[in-house]
Design a protein around this motif. Structure first.
Motif, short mmCIF file in Angstrom:
data_model
loop_
_atom_site.label_atom_id
_atom_site.label_comp_id
_atom_site.label_asym_id
_atom_site.label_seq_id
_atom_site.Cartn_x
_atom_site.Cartn_y
_atom_site.Cartn_z
N LEU A 67 0.82 -2.01 -0.24
CA LEU A 67 0.42 0.03 0.38
C LEU A 67 0.68 1.15 -0.27
CD1 LEU A 67 -3.05 0.30 0.02
CD2 LEU A 67 -3.06 0.42 1.78
N PHE A 68 2.26 1.38 0.96
CA PHE A 68 2.99 2.44 1.16
C PHE A 68 3.54 2.64 -0.43
CE2 PHE A 68 7.43 3.74 2.53
CZ PHE A 68 6.94 5.17 2.96
N TYR A 69 3.92 1.56 -0.68
CA TYR A 69 4.28 1.99 -2.62
C TYR A 69 3.30 2.22 -3.76
CZ TYR A 69 8.33 -1.39 -0.58
OH TYR A 69 9.60 -2.24 -0.30
N SER A 70 2.40 1.82 -3.70
CA SER A 70 1.31 2.17 -4.64
C SER A 70 0.98 3.55 -4.32
CB SER A 70 -0.06 1.19 -4.22
OG SER A 70 -1.23 2.19 -5.03
N TYR A 71 0.78 4.32 -2.83
CA TYR A 71 0.53 5.92 -2.63
C TYR A 71 1.72 6.42 -2.78
CZ TYR A 71 -3.40 4.12 -0.24
OH TYR A 71 -4.90 3.62 0.02
N LEU A 72 3.14 6.17 -2.52
CA LEU A 72 4.02 6.31 -3.14
C LEU A 72 4.36 6.90 -4.47
CD1 LEU A 72 6.87 8.57 -1.19
CD2 LEU A 72 7.39 6.21 -1.29
N ALA A 73 4.14 6.06 -4.94
CA ALA A 73 4.41 5.57 -6.63
C ALA A 73 2.96 6.75 -7.41
CB ALA A 73 4.34 4.68 -6.93
N TYR A 74 2.06 6.95 -6.84
CA TYR A 74 0.81 7.40 -7.53
C TYR A 74 0.88 8.94 -8.65
CZ TYR A 74 -3.82 7.61 -8.67
OH TYR A 74 -5.33 7.76 -9.03
N PRO A 75 0.77 9.21 -9.24
CA PRO A 75 1.38 10.97 -9.65
C PRO A 75 0.56 11.82 -9.47
CG PRO A 75 1.38 9.06 -11.16
CD PRO A 75 0.57 8.24 -10.44
N ILE A 76 -0.46 11.26 -8.46
CA ILE A 76 -1.80 13.46 -8.08
C ILE A 76 -0.79 13.79 -8.83
CG2 ILE A 76 -3.04 13.19 -7.05
CD1 ILE A 76 -4.39 11.00 -6.05
N PRO A 77 -0.33 14.83 -8.37
CA PRO A 77 -0.18 15.94 -7.92
C PRO A 77 0.21 16.16 -10.10
CG PRO A 77 0.94 15.05 -6.20
CD PRO A 77 0.58 14.18 -7.28
N VAL A 78 0.99 15.00 -10.25
CA VAL A 78 1.87 15.79 -12.12
C VAL A 78 0.25 15.48 -13.16
CG1 VAL A 78 2.61 13.24 -12.61
CG2 VAL A 78 3.32 15.96 -13.76
N ILE A 79 -0.76 14.43 -11.73
CA ILE A 79 -1.91 14.79 -13.03
C ILE A 79 -3.01 15.67 -12.99
CG2 ILE A 79 -4.68 13.42 -13.41
CD1 ILE A 79 -2.17 10.35 -12.47
N GLN A 80 -3.45 15.70 -11.86
CA GLN A 80 -4.01 17.23 -11.34
C GLN A 80 -3.29 18.66 -12.09
OE1 GLN A 80 -3.81 16.86 -6.77
NE2 GLN A 80 -5.65 15.96 -6.87
N VAL A 81 -2.03 19.21 -12.83
CA VAL A 81 -1.53 19.74 -13.44
C VAL A 81 -2.21 19.46 -14.12
CG1 VAL A 81 0.72 19.78 -13.13
CG2 VAL A 81 -0.07 21.56 -13.05
N ALA A 82 -2.04 18.81 -14.53
CA ALA A 82 -2.57 19.08 -16.53
C ALA A 82 -4.06 18.87 -16.64
CB ALA A 82 -2.12 16.97 -16.63
N GLU A 83 -4.97 18.41 -15.67
CA GLU A 83 -6.66 18.02 -15.88
C GLU A 83 -6.92 19.71 -15.51
OE1 GLU A 83 -8.05 15.73 -12.77
OE2 GLU A 83 -8.08 13.96 -13.75
N SER A 84 -5.75 20.54 -15.09
CA SER A 84 -6.12 21.89 -14.77
C SER A 84 -5.79 22.54 -15.71
CB SER A 84 -4.79 22.46 -13.43
OG SER A 84 -5.43 23.65 -13.14
N TYR A 85 -4.46 22.21 -16.44
CA TYR A 85 -4.35 22.60 -17.87
C TYR A 85 -5.60 22.74 -18.22
CZ TYR A 85 -1.77 24.25 -22.02
OH TYR A 85 -1.27 25.12 -22.80
N PHE A 86 -6.25 21.36 -18.95
CA PHE A 86 -6.77 21.18 -19.39
C PHE A 86 -8.30 22.03 -19.66
CE2 PHE A 86 -10.65 18.22 -21.45
CZ PHE A 86 -9.90 18.15 -22.25
N ARG A 87 -8.68 21.86 -18.56
CA ARG A 87 -10.02 22.36 -18.35
C ARG A 87 -9.73 24.47 -18.22
NH1 ARG A 87 -10.04 19.15 -13.58
NH2 ARG A 87 -9.25 20.58 -12.45
N LYS A 88 -8.96 24.43 -17.97
CA LYS A 88 -8.87 26.63 -18.45
C LYS A 88 -9.17 27.32 -19.17
CE LYS A 88 -6.61 30.48 -16.02
NZ LYS A 88 -7.34 31.07 -16.15
#
Length: 347
Positions: free
Chosen positions: A277-298
């Protein structure tokens, strides 16, 4: 606020402790009180936080964990005073002047965190439904993220002229996607390993772990403060945010972060399912996905420079996290190999 006004403002609170203040210094949410009974820290919190955390602090003291700055009771036994819509609690003032190198402080912080988790650990019953619901929700979120990544790169590649952000995203896409797939694979492994289990290990988590919330007395002993977010949960919830912040830098191979984790493991080793679970959460690239989503919606006009900087920064965070996860899995594999070799020899 003048000194006289500050003294007047805290006088009604401190009278419940029979403390007579002489002088007050402001440190944001904490006030340093010089008084007839010594030097104290008076902490103000919103009443919505409540005083549940004090229960956890007392429980840890009862279990023999005394590396928390104590909270003093009033003369009638209360551990917080409600005054003008805020709660206040009183502690001794920690000098935090002890001169020690930063690395040694971090080692002590992780050792004490491991002790805190060890002393408060307990097994709780988790129903199959709860575990499955958590699994399905997380997998659904991961699949949505993958769908977005794939859809966005298709959009970018259709264009004759990409924006700087889109061009950079296309360069990073494969690695972001790989990180997400790795995270999902580890999460699926965790579910396979635990779906039949009825118990899960929980500890009292600090909830806001930071080097600023670990202060030293004049003998060099470290103590936790800021326990308002303490609750029972997975030990991962303390480690992840701390590591994530430490890895939020330019590109670097952070063997220091690895040292912290293994120093913690020395005193509180994770079980196999907790590691997955630790590896899964640490590797999960949420911040970089969120910035791409934010750019797409802007809506246009977009601030390209700002978005490009953010994307690069979060990509570095992804690569720094990837290094730590990969090194940890390598170390685990080496340890397993050595263990199996030793067993074969003894057979």
């Amino acid at each position: 606020m003048s000194e006289m006004n500050r003294l007047e403002a805290i006088h009604p609170i401190l009278k419940d402790y029979l403390v007579e203040p002489y002088f007050v210094e402001d440190y944001g949410g904490v006030q340093k009180i010089y008084s007839n009974k010594g030097t104290f820290a008076l902490k103000k919190i919103a009443p919505t936080i409540g005083t549940d955390f004090i229960r956890h602090v007392h429980l840890l003291y009862q279990k023999g964990f005394n590396r928390i700055v104590p909270i003093y009771p009033t003369m009638d036994g209360r551990y917080a005073v409600l005054h003008e819509n805020n709660l206040y609690y009183l502690m001794p003032w920690m000098s935090n002047d002890y001169k020690e190198d930063r690395e040694h402080k971090n080692q002590q912080l992780f050792r004490e965190l491991a002790r805190l988790h060890t002393l408060s650990a307990k097994e709780i019953t988790v129903s199959n439904e709860e575990r499955t619901e958590h699994y399905e929700k997380t997998i659904e979120q991961m699949d949505k993220h993958q769908e977005f990544l794939d859809g966005f790169i298709d959009e970018c590649e259709k264009k004759t002229y990409m924006s700087p952000f889109e061009l950079l995203y296309c360069m990073y896409y494969t690695e972001i996607s790989q990180a997400l797939r790795y995270s999902k694979a580890k999460f699926e492994d965790w579910y396979e390993k635990t779906k039949e289990l009825e118990k899960a290990r929980m500890v009292i988590t600090h909830g806001k772990l930071s080097s600023e919330h670990f202060l030293f007395d004049d003998r060099g002993y470290g103590f936790f403060i800021n326990f308002e977010n303490a609750r029972y949960g997975s030990p991962i919830h303390d480690l992840l945010p701390y590591l994530s912040r430490a890895l939020n830098t330019s590109l670097k191979r952070s063997d220091t972060a690895l040292d912290w984790v293994y120093h913690y493991y020395k005193y509180f080793p994770f079980k196999e399912d907790e590691k997955l679970l630790f590896y899964s959460y640490l590797a999960y690239p949420i911040p970089v996905i969120q910035v791409a989503e934010s750019y797409f919606r802007k809506q246009r006009p977009r601030n390209e420079l700002k978005f490009v900087r953010k994307l690069q920064q979060h990509y570095w965070h992804l690569k720094n996290s990837e290094y730590v996860v990969m090194r940890m899995t390598e170390i685990e594999a080496q340890q397993q190999y050595a263990k199996e070799g030793a067993q074969q020899q003894s057979d």
